[in-house]
Design a protein around this motif. Sequence first.
Motif, PDB file in Angstrom:
ATOM      1  N   LEU A  82       7.904   0.353   9.019  1.00  0.00           N
ATOM      2  CA  LEU A  82       7.365   1.660   8.644  1.00  0.00           C
ATOM      3  C   LEU A  82       6.036   1.498   7.920  1.00  0.00           C
ATOM      4  O   LEU A  82       5.041   2.154   8.254  1.00  0.00           O
ATOM      5  N   GLY A  83       6.008   0.607   6.941  1.00  0.00           N
ATOM      6  CA  GLY A  83       4.765   0.390   6.206  1.00  0.00           C
ATOM      7  C   GLY A  83       3.673  -0.188   7.087  1.00  0.00           C
ATOM      8  O   GLY A  83       2.507   0.214   7.002  1.00  0.00           O
ATOM      9  N   GLY A  84       4.027  -1.141   7.948  1.00  0.00           N
ATOM     10  CA  GLY A  84       3.038  -1.742   8.841  1.00  0.00           C
ATOM     11  C   GLY A  84       2.451  -0.753   9.824  1.00  0.00           C
ATOM     12  O   GLY A  84       1.243  -0.764  10.084  1.00  0.00           O
ATOM     13  N   GLU A  85       3.294   0.123  10.381  1.00  0.00           N
ATOM     14  CA  GLU A  85       2.810   1.112  11.341  1.00  0.00           C
ATOM     15  C   GLU A  85       1.865   2.108  10.674  1.00  0.00           C
ATOM     16  O   GLU A  85       0.849   2.496  11.253  1.00  0.00           O
ATOM     17  N   ILE A  86       2.202   2.523   9.448  1.00  0.00           N
ATOM     18  CA  ILE A  86       1.336   3.472   8.736  1.00  0.00           C
ATOM     19  C   ILE A  86      -0.033   2.847   8.471  1.00  0.00           C
ATOM     20  O   ILE A  86      -1.074   3.454   8.716  1.00  0.00           O
ATOM     21  N   CYS A  87      -0.043   1.609   7.967  1.00  0.00           N
ATOM     22  CA  CYS A  87      -1.310   0.937   7.661  1.00  0.00           C
ATOM     23  C   CYS A  87      -2.117   0.679   8.937  1.00  0.00           C
ATOM     24  O   CYS A  87      -3.344   0.809   8.934  1.00  0.00           O
ATOM     25  N   SER A  88      -1.449   0.330  10.008  1.00  0.00           N
ATOM     26  CA  SER A  88      -2.146   0.070  11.262  1.00  0.00           C
ATOM     27  C   SER A  88      -2.867   1.314  11.758  1.00  0.00           C
ATOM     28  O   SER A  88      -3.966   1.226  12.309  1.00  0.00           O
ATOM     29  N   ARG A  89      -2.272   2.473  11.541  1.00  0.00           N
ATOM     30  CA  ARG A  89      -2.852   3.724  12.024  1.00  0.00           C
ATOM     31  C   ARG A  89      -4.011   4.209  11.158  1.00  0.00           C
ATOM     32  O   ARG A  89      -4.771   5.085  11.580  1.00  0.00           O
ATOM     33  N   ILE A  90      -4.136   3.696   9.947  1.00  0.00           N
ATOM     34  CA  ILE A  90      -5.274   4.063   9.103  1.00  0.00           C
ATOM     35  C   ILE A  90      -6.247   2.884   8.978  1.00  0.00           C
ATOM     36  O   ILE A  90      -7.006   2.775   8.017  1.00  0.00           O
ATOM     37  N   ASN A  91      -6.176   1.981   9.965  1.00  0.00           N
ATOM     38  CA  ASN A  91      -7.130   0.878  10.088  1.00  0.00           C
ATOM     39  C   ASN A  91      -7.066  -0.089   8.906  1.00  0.00           C
ATOM     40  O   ASN A  91      -8.092  -0.560   8.418  1.00  0.00           O
ATOM     41  N   LEU A  92      -5.858  -0.376   8.431  1.00  0.00           N
ATOM     42  CA  LEU A  92      -5.645  -1.358   7.375  1.00  0.00           C
ATOM     43  C   LEU A  92      -4.697  -2.441   7.890  1.00  0.00           C
ATOM     44  O   LEU A  92      -3.927  -2.206   8.824  1.00  0.00           O
ATOM     45  N   PRO A  93      -4.733  -3.633   7.293  1.00  0.00           N
ATOM     46  CA  PRO A  93      -3.855  -4.712   7.758  1.00  0.00           C
ATOM     47  C   PRO A  93      -2.380  -4.343   7.627  1.00  0.00           C
ATOM     48  O   PRO A  93      -1.956  -3.852   6.571  1.00  0.00           O
ATOM     49  N   PRO A  94      -1.578  -4.544   8.667  1.00  0.00           N
ATOM     50  CA  PRO A  94      -0.142  -4.229   8.582  1.00  0.00           C
ATOM     51  C   PRO A  94       0.576  -4.970   7.463  1.00  0.00           C
ATOM     52  O   PRO A  94       1.570  -4.477   6.928  1.00  0.00           O
ATOM     53  N   VAL A  95       0.068  -6.161   7.091  1.00  0.00           N
ATOM     54  CA  VAL A  95       0.728  -6.917   6.037  1.00  0.00           C
ATOM     55  C   VAL A  95       0.711  -6.147   4.710  1.00  0.00           C
ATOM     56  O   VAL A  95       1.630  -6.269   3.901  1.00  0.00           O
ATOM     57  N   LEU A  96      -0.326  -5.324   4.502  1.00  0.00           N
ATOM     58  CA  LEU A  96      -0.342  -4.491   3.300  1.00  0.00           C
ATOM     59  C   LEU A  96       0.787  -3.471   3.339  1.00  0.00           C
ATOM     60  O   LEU A  96       1.385  -3.149   2.309  1.00  0.00           O
ATOM     61  N   GLY A  97       1.069  -2.965   4.537  1.00  0.00           N
ATOM     62  CA  GLY A  97       2.182  -2.027   4.677  1.00  0.00           C
ATOM     63  C   GLY A  97       3.510  -2.682   4.357  1.00  0.00           C
ATOM     64  O   GLY A  97       4.392  -2.060   3.762  1.00  0.00           O
ATOM     65  N   GLU A  98       3.660  -3.955   4.759  1.00  0.00           N
ATOM     66  CA  GLU A  98       4.892  -4.678   4.424  1.00  0.00           C
ATOM     67  C   GLU A  98       5.026  -4.852   2.923  1.00  0.00           C
ATOM     68  O   GLU A  98       6.112  -4.717   2.358  1.00  0.00           O
ATOM     69  N   LEU A  99       3.922  -5.148   2.263  1.00  0.00           N
ATOM     70  CA  LEU A  99       3.934  -5.300   0.812  1.00  0.00           C
ATOM     71  C   LEU A  99       4.302  -3.983   0.125  1.00  0.00           C
ATOM     72  O   LEU A  99       5.176  -3.939  -0.746  1.00  0.00           O
ATOM     73  N   VAL A 100       3.622  -2.908   0.536  1.00  0.00           N
ATOM     74  CA  VAL A 100       3.890  -1.601  -0.075  1.00  0.00           C
ATOM     75  C   VAL A 100       5.311  -1.143   0.246  1.00  0.00           C
ATOM     76  O   VAL A 100       6.002  -0.558  -0.603  1.00  0.00           O
ATOM     77  N   GLY A 101       5.779  -1.426   1.469  1.00  0.00           N
ATOM     78  CA  GLY A 101       7.161  -1.105   1.806  1.00  0.00           C
ATOM     79  C   GLY A 101       8.142  -1.821   0.893  1.00  0.00           C
ATOM     80  O   GLY A 101       9.151  -1.249   0.475  1.00  0.00           O
ATOM     81  N   GLY A 102       7.844  -3.079   0.570  1.00  0.00           N
ATOM     82  CA  GLY A 102       8.682  -3.818  -0.363  1.00  0.00           C
ATOM     83  C   GLY A 102       8.671  -3.205  -1.744  1.00  0.00           C
ATOM     84  O   GLY A 102       9.712  -3.125  -2.420  1.00  0.00           O
ATOM     85  N   VAL A 103       7.486  -2.753  -2.190  1.00  0.00           N
ATOM     86  CA  VAL A 103       7.395  -2.099  -3.497  1.00  0.00           C
ATOM     87  C   VAL A 103       8.266  -0.847  -3.532  1.00  0.00           C
ATOM     88  O   VAL A 103       8.957  -0.575  -4.525  1.00  0.00           O
ATOM     89  N   VAL A 104       8.257  -0.083  -2.437  1.00  0.00           N
ATOM     90  CA  VAL A 104       9.019   1.174  -2.386  1.00  0.00           C
ATOM     91  C   VAL A 104      10.521   0.921  -2.449  1.00  0.00           C
ATOM     92  O   VAL A 104      11.254   1.619  -3.152  1.00  0.00           O
ATOM     93  N   ILE A 105      11.008  -0.088  -1.731  1.00  0.00           N
ATOM     94  CA  ILE A 105      12.456  -0.321  -1.699  1.00  0.00           C
ATOM     95  C   ILE A 105      12.919  -1.224  -2.835  1.00  0.00           C
ATOM     96  O   ILE A 105      14.123  -1.432  -3.002  1.00  0.00           O
ATOM     97  N   GLY A 106      11.983  -1.741  -3.623  1.00  0.00           N
ATOM     98  CA  GLY A 106      12.334  -2.712  -4.645  1.00  0.00           C
ATOM     99  C   GLY A 106      12.540  -2.124  -6.016  1.00  0.00           C
ATOM    100  O   GLY A 106      12.864  -0.945  -6.184  1.00  0.00           O
TER     101      GLY A 106
END
Length: 491
Positions: free
Chosen positions: A52-76
């Motif tokens: 979910l985080g990777g797909e969101i970041c990919s669609r706003i032209n940001l690295p998907p790995v940032l989405g994985e990090l932010v996704g971890g922050v949200v569920i953590g």
Amino acid sequence: MAHLITSVSFFTFNFSLAPLLATAEETETASSTLILAGVLLSLIVIYFASKLGGEICSRINLPPVLGELVGGVVIGVSALHLLVFPEGGAAASDSLVMSFLARTTTVSPEIADSIFATQSEVISLLAELGVIILLFEIGLESDLQELIRVGPQAAIVAVVGVVAPFATGTAGLVYLFNVPVVPAVFAGAALTATSIGITAKVLAELGQLSSREGQIIIGAAVLDDVLGIIVLAVVASLVKTGEIQISNIIYLIISAGVFLIGAILVGRFLSPYLIALVKQMRTRGELLLTALIFALSLSYIATVIELEAILGAFAAGLVLAETEKRKELEEQVVPVADVLVPIFFVCVGAKTDLGVLNPAVPSNREGLIIATFLIVVAIVGKVITGFTLFGQPDLNKLAIGVGMIPRGEVGLVFAGVGAASGALSEATEAAIIMMVILTTFIAPPLLRFVFQEPQTASSLNGTTTESVNLSASSESDSPSSEIETAQKPNN
């Protein structure tokens, strides 16, 4: 008679103990099943958050790995508490995954904490495997020959880009914020990273990848990765010893350099035999499994000599990148990385408590100041690298410096290893995460700006020149010009 009494007593004892032993075996079996269930639930949450985080970041032209990090922050620990870990002070009752497990199974309170601890340990182990695979993949994507051939300009940019932020960050944390030496050194090391993937993507979009500036940036970023991984291995080893000694630092730097060079030399000698062996195999996965055996062997050797396993994995990737099977191996490693690497980045985010940066809490303000300091050093320490190339006025030096700013996945590797080692306080860890996020977010638009500005000026100059030429041409084609030209011979 005595023998008979003993036999009867023994039989009675065994008979009475049998239900207890059976109960213990059943409990152990139930615990194993529940641990597996907990791990499965955790993986479901991790993969969902990463995608979910990777797909969101990919669609706003940001690295998907940032989405994985932010996704971890949200569920953590910072938000939903779906994925928490006992080393952060959490108990089974703090985990929503364990609460869901308790509602859907027969988890007793007596074994809940042990299940939680074991399940967390399994997830952490998978995350460690993920970072090993990640560094192996980075090694495969690097070109050793290009590293050897890279020009002195890229080498200068890379060295300054490592030394300046590392020295400034470490000294500032120690002398301005009274941070202990080992955590300060680790935070300073995190400032040295450069994400080649993010910069290369933006340069390709701008059509500047093959430009002189683009080549210097890419070459320096690759060298930064190598130097940064050596720094990471040295700093992580210092964390294990718990003290900073000049002799120890010199030993670790020499051992890391000798190991990396020796592994590459020995690996280049052995790689033809490995490839020949692979060609003789007839079973599935012959190339991938042989490569993993080689990578894990070097990782084991690095661990045994008190370096980091990731250095061995990176060296293995560099060696195998020179073989004829490189492209095929890259394609086969990608699915393995897709399974394991997101676990690492999501766990880094899940363990990060951004609550320590809440300015409403007075005790957190120091952490915010540290984060601001690290961000400033991270940006300035890289921007100055372009201006160290003296005597070349035609270079866009600001663009070179800006291209070195993003930390991306490389910075997250530093943060994750630091968090796993226990060297970083909550405030320092959160500050590093914030630095990685901000530098990664601001680098793409800044890079577009510094590259487009000179182009705009030149295009305007070109337009003006063209307009003048057209005007002159139209004047020369006018009737009066023709008359004057015709009259000149008569005069």
